[in-house]
Design a protein around this motif. Structure first.
Motif, PDB file in Angstrom:
ATOM      1  N   ALA A 217       0.809  -1.213   0.000  1.00 39.58           N
ATOM      2  CA  ALA A 217       0.000   0.000   0.000  1.00 39.58           C
ATOM      3  C   ALA A 217       0.846   1.268   0.000  1.00 39.58           C
ATOM      4  CB  ALA A 217      -0.930  -0.005   1.214  1.00 39.58           C
ATOM      5  N   PHE A 218       2.050   1.211   0.624  1.00 36.67           N
ATOM      6  CA  PHE A 218       2.929   2.374   0.594  1.00 36.67           C
ATOM      7  C   PHE A 218       3.316   2.710  -0.848  1.00 36.67           C
ATOM      8  CE2 PHE A 218       3.757   0.809   4.930  1.00 36.67           C
ATOM      9  CZ  PHE A 218       3.526   1.968   5.647  1.00 36.67           C
ATOM     10  N   GLY A 219       3.605   1.680  -1.629  1.00 38.71           N
ATOM     11  CA  GLY A 219       3.965   1.896  -3.022  1.00 38.71           C
ATOM     12  C   GLY A 219       2.819   2.477  -3.819  1.00 38.71           C
ATOM     13  N   ILE A 220       1.607   1.993  -3.573  1.00 37.06           N
ATOM     14  CA  ILE A 220       0.438   2.519  -4.272  1.00 37.06           C
ATOM     15  C   ILE A 220       0.226   3.988  -3.911  1.00 37.06           C
ATOM     16  CG2 ILE A 220      -2.071   2.348  -4.448  1.00 37.06           C
ATOM     17  CD1 ILE A 220      -1.805  -0.655  -4.209  1.00 37.06           C
ATOM     18  N   ARG A 221       0.368   4.319  -2.645  1.00 41.47           N
ATOM     19  CA  ARG A 221       0.196   5.719  -2.230  1.00 41.47           C
ATOM     20  C   ARG A 221       1.205   6.626  -2.940  1.00 41.47           C
ATOM     21  NH1 ARG A 221       3.109   8.403   1.714  1.00 41.47           N
ATOM     22  NH2 ARG A 221       2.189  10.411   2.360  1.00 41.47           N
ATOM     23  N   HIS A 222       2.475   6.237  -2.949  1.00 39.06           N
ATOM     24  CA  HIS A 222       3.491   7.071  -3.593  1.00 39.06           C
ATOM     25  C   HIS A 222       3.255   7.182  -5.099  1.00 39.06           C
ATOM     26  CE1 HIS A 222       6.068   8.066  -0.238  1.00 39.06           C
ATOM     27  NE2 HIS A 222       6.041   6.812   0.176  1.00 39.06           N
ATOM     28  N   ALA A 223       2.773   6.098  -5.703  1.00 37.68           N
ATOM     29  CA  ALA A 223       2.462   6.151  -7.128  1.00 37.68           C
ATOM     30  C   ALA A 223       1.309   7.115  -7.389  1.00 37.68           C
ATOM     31  CB  ALA A 223       2.125   4.749  -7.640  1.00 37.68           C
ATOM     32  N   ALA A 224       0.314   7.088  -6.514  1.00 37.12           N
ATOM     33  CA  ALA A 224      -0.809   8.016  -6.664  1.00 37.12           C
ATOM     34  C   ALA A 224      -0.347   9.461  -6.498  1.00 37.12           C
ATOM     35  CB  ALA A 224      -1.894   7.683  -5.645  1.00 37.12           C
ATOM     36  N   LEU A 225       0.518   9.711  -5.519  1.00 42.24           N
ATOM     37  CA  LEU A 225       1.053  11.067  -5.321  1.00 42.24           C
ATOM     38  C   LEU A 225       1.862  11.529  -6.530  1.00 42.24           C
ATOM     39  CD1 LEU A 225       2.207  10.727  -1.604  1.00 42.24           C
ATOM     40  CD2 LEU A 225       0.361  12.213  -2.443  1.00 42.24           C
ATOM     41  N   SER A 226       2.452  10.574  -7.248  1.00 41.42           N
ATOM     42  CA  SER A 226       3.260  10.904  -8.429  1.00 41.42           C
ATOM     43  C   SER A 226       2.416  11.071  -9.684  1.00 41.42           C
ATOM     44  CB  SER A 226       4.306   9.808  -8.658  1.00 41.42           C
ATOM     45  OG  SER A 226       5.160   9.689  -7.532  1.00 41.42           O
ATOM     46  N   GLY A 227       1.090  10.851  -9.574  1.00 43.86           N
ATOM     47  CA  GLY A 227       0.214  11.051 -10.719  1.00 43.86           C
ATOM     48  C   GLY A 227       0.034   9.834 -11.593  1.00 43.86           C
ATOM     49  N   ALA A 228       0.292   8.630 -11.047  1.00 48.06           N
ATOM     50  CA  ALA A 228       0.209   7.413 -11.861  1.00 48.06           C
ATOM     51  C   ALA A 228      -1.228   6.994 -12.151  1.00 48.06           C
ATOM     52  CB  ALA A 228       0.948   6.272 -11.178  1.00 48.06           C
ATOM     53  N   GLY A 229      -2.183   7.452 -11.374  1.00 46.71           N
ATOM     54  CA  GLY A 229      -3.561   7.057 -11.615  1.00 46.71           C
ATOM     55  C   GLY A 229      -4.386   7.082 -10.344  1.00 46.71           C
ATOM     56  N   LEU A 230      -5.533   6.413 -10.413  1.00 44.34           N
ATOM     57  CA  LEU A 230      -6.454   6.339  -9.290  1.00 44.34           C
ATOM     58  C   LEU A 230      -6.060   5.172  -8.382  1.00 44.34           C
ATOM     59  CD1 LEU A 230      -9.574   6.924 -11.462  1.00 44.34           C
ATOM     60  CD2 LEU A 230      -9.004   8.374  -9.517  1.00 44.34           C
ATOM     61  N   ALA A 231      -6.204   5.374  -7.080  1.00 51.41           N
ATOM     62  CA  ALA A 231      -5.863   4.342  -6.106  1.00 51.41           C
ATOM     63  C   ALA A 231      -7.018   4.146  -5.142  1.00 51.41           C
ATOM     64  CB  ALA A 231      -4.606   4.728  -5.334  1.00 51.41           C
ATOM     65  N   MET A 232      -7.174   2.914  -4.657  1.00 43.94           N
ATOM     66  CA  MET A 232      -8.173   2.605  -3.639  1.00 43.94           C
ATOM     67  C   MET A 232      -7.421   2.261  -2.356  1.00 43.94           C
ATOM     68  SD  MET A 232     -11.242  -0.257  -3.611  1.00 43.94           S
ATOM     69  CE  MET A 232     -12.164   0.482  -4.952  1.00 43.94           C
ATOM     70  N   LEU A 233      -7.549   3.159  -1.348  1.00 45.34           N
ATOM     71  CA  LEU A 233      -6.770   3.026  -0.120  1.00 45.34           C
ATOM     72  C   LEU A 233      -7.625   3.338   1.093  1.00 45.34           C
ATOM     73  CD1 LEU A 233      -3.595   4.895  -1.410  1.00 45.34           C
ATOM     74  CD2 LEU A 233      -3.707   2.457  -0.876  1.00 45.34           C
ATOM     75  N   ARG A 234      -7.165   2.892   2.256  1.00 46.16           N
ATOM     76  CA  ARG A 234      -7.880   3.159   3.503  1.00 46.16           C
ATOM     77  C   ARG A 234      -7.752   4.623   3.886  1.00 46.16           C
ATOM     78  NH1 ARG A 234      -7.528  -1.890   7.557  1.00 46.16           N
ATOM     79  NH2 ARG A 234      -8.336  -0.304   8.949  1.00 46.16           N
ATOM     80  N   LEU A 235      -8.805   5.157   4.524  1.00 48.58           N
ATOM     81  CA  LEU A 235      -8.847   6.574   4.875  1.00 48.58           C
ATOM     82  C   LEU A 235      -7.685   6.978   5.768  1.00 48.58           C
ATOM     83  CD1 LEU A 235     -10.148   9.379   5.034  1.00 48.58           C
ATOM     84  CD2 LEU A 235     -11.613   8.515   6.871  1.00 48.58           C
ATOM     85  N   GLU A 236      -7.393   6.192   6.833  1.00 47.85           N
ATOM     86  CA  GLU A 236      -6.349   6.615   7.763  1.00 47.85           C
ATOM     87  C   GLU A 236      -4.974   6.652   7.112  1.00 47.85           C
ATOM     88  OE1 GLU A 236      -6.948   2.134   8.794  1.00 47.85           O
ATOM     89  OE2 GLU A 236      -8.180   3.833   8.153  1.00 47.85           O
ATOM     90  N   PHE A 237      -4.831   5.920   6.014  1.00 42.89           N
ATOM     91  CA  PHE A 237      -3.548   5.870   5.331  1.00 42.89           C
ATOM     92  C   PHE A 237      -3.299   7.132   4.511  1.00 42.89           C
ATOM     93  CE2 PHE A 237      -0.820   3.492   2.041  1.00 42.89           C
ATOM     94  CZ  PHE A 237       0.327   3.726   2.781  1.00 42.89           C
ATOM     95  N   VAL A 238      -4.347   7.740   3.991  1.00 44.61           N
ATOM     96  CA  VAL A 238      -4.191   8.913   3.112  1.00 44.61           C
ATOM     97  C   VAL A 238      -4.861  10.161   3.688  1.00 44.61           C
ATOM     98  CG1 VAL A 238      -3.954   7.532   1.027  1.00 44.61           C
ATOM     99  CG2 VAL A 238      -6.234   8.211   1.792  1.00 44.61           C
TER     100      VAL A 238
END
Length: 287
Positions: A217-238
């Motif tokens: 999930a850390f990798g998905i978050r950083h990818a989303a911050l970099s503009g890679a696309g849409l991500a589905m993540l838990r609220l407390e994480f983002v």
């Protein structure tokens, strides 16, 4: 039964009497009592030696087993009355462990100052058999019969993306719009190539395009911050990213599929006071 086992092991009433700190006469009374209860002799006695009868040989292993169970019951009762102490090894998914579980563990350790915790964070499946993990938090359906599980509250995720991605690709208004977007998939889920939503029209399953799959999930978050696309993540994480505007939530009118959450531990592992305290604490906090 304890006297009978010692007599059988030592081969002597006198030796068993010394080990058990009883008189030879009392040893004999115990054996005669057991024989009377069973209705047959357990030991053939002579002036030179004692030898187990066929019934005695058959009963010996059963007596050993029952005595071991009794000792285990005594140990468990004694353990239950003791203060939780010692090291506890806990395995959890990386994102939930870092953002949700870690603060809870800190408070748990404040409640039980004699307990230390080693938290193992990984989005892989922790092996409770090979690695001496006391308890793990698992997401998803459980299928291992050798484990005991305690359910926690299911959790939902939200869909988000960076402002730059949304500015370049548009903001999805309906779950079906996701088919026109890059959606990052967590390769640990077994749901197939799609996301499930619930809205006014009921359940909506959308097969999404995942050019980038990440098992963390850390990798998905950083990818989303970099503009890679849409991500589905838990609220407390983002949550901090949403508050700061680094990520933007979309499709907020639609709920995502809830996922089951469990505490699991091995059926064969004794529930020590430290483990029982932790299970009860986490179940109350996330139950």
């Amino acid at each position: 039964m304890a006297v009978f086992v010692r007599v059988a092991d030592t081969g002597s009433f006198t030796t068993a009497a010394k080990e058990l700190r009883l008189s030879p006469t009392m040893i004999g009374k115990h054996i005669r009592f057991l024989e009377a209860r069973l209705g047959s002799s357990l030991i053939n006695r002579s002036t030179r030696r004692q030898q187990l009868t066929e019934l005695g040989r058959n009963c010996l292993d059963h007596c050993r087993h029952l005595l071991e169970e009794a000792e285990a019951g005594d140990a468990l009762a004694e353990e239950t009355l003791r203060t939780p102490r010692g090291k506890l090894r806990v395995a959890a998914p990386a994102a939930f462990g870092a953002y949700g579980l870690t603060p809870a563990i800190v408070k748990f350790m404040q409640l039980y100052p004699e307990v230390s915790v080693e938290l193992l964070l990984s989005d892989g499946m922790a092996d409770l058999f090979e690695g001496s993990v006391d308890v793990a938090i698992r997401v998803g359906a459980l299928n291992h019969s050798t484990m005991i599980a305690r359910s926690l509250s299911p959790f939902r995720q939200l869909v988000c993306a960076s402002p730059d991605y949304l500015a370049a690709n548009g903001v999805p208004k309906h779950p079906t719009d996701l088919q026109q977007h890059d959606c990052m998939a967590f390769s640990g889920w077994m749901d197939g190539p799609g996301w499930t939503f619930y809205g006014p029209e009921g359940e909506i399953y959308v097969e999404v395009k995942s050019r980038l799959q990440i098992n963390n999930a850390f990798g998905i978050r950083h990818a989303a911050l970099s503009g890679a696309g849409l991500a589905m993540l838990r609220l407390e994480f983002v949550n901090d990213d949403l508050d700061s505007g680094r990520l933007v939530r979309v499709l907020s009118d639609y709920k995502t599929l809830s996922r089951p959450h469990h505490l699991v531990w091995l059926q064969s592992r004794r529930v020590t006071p430290k483990l029982r305290a932790f299970i009860d604490y986490i179940a109350e906090r996330y139950g």
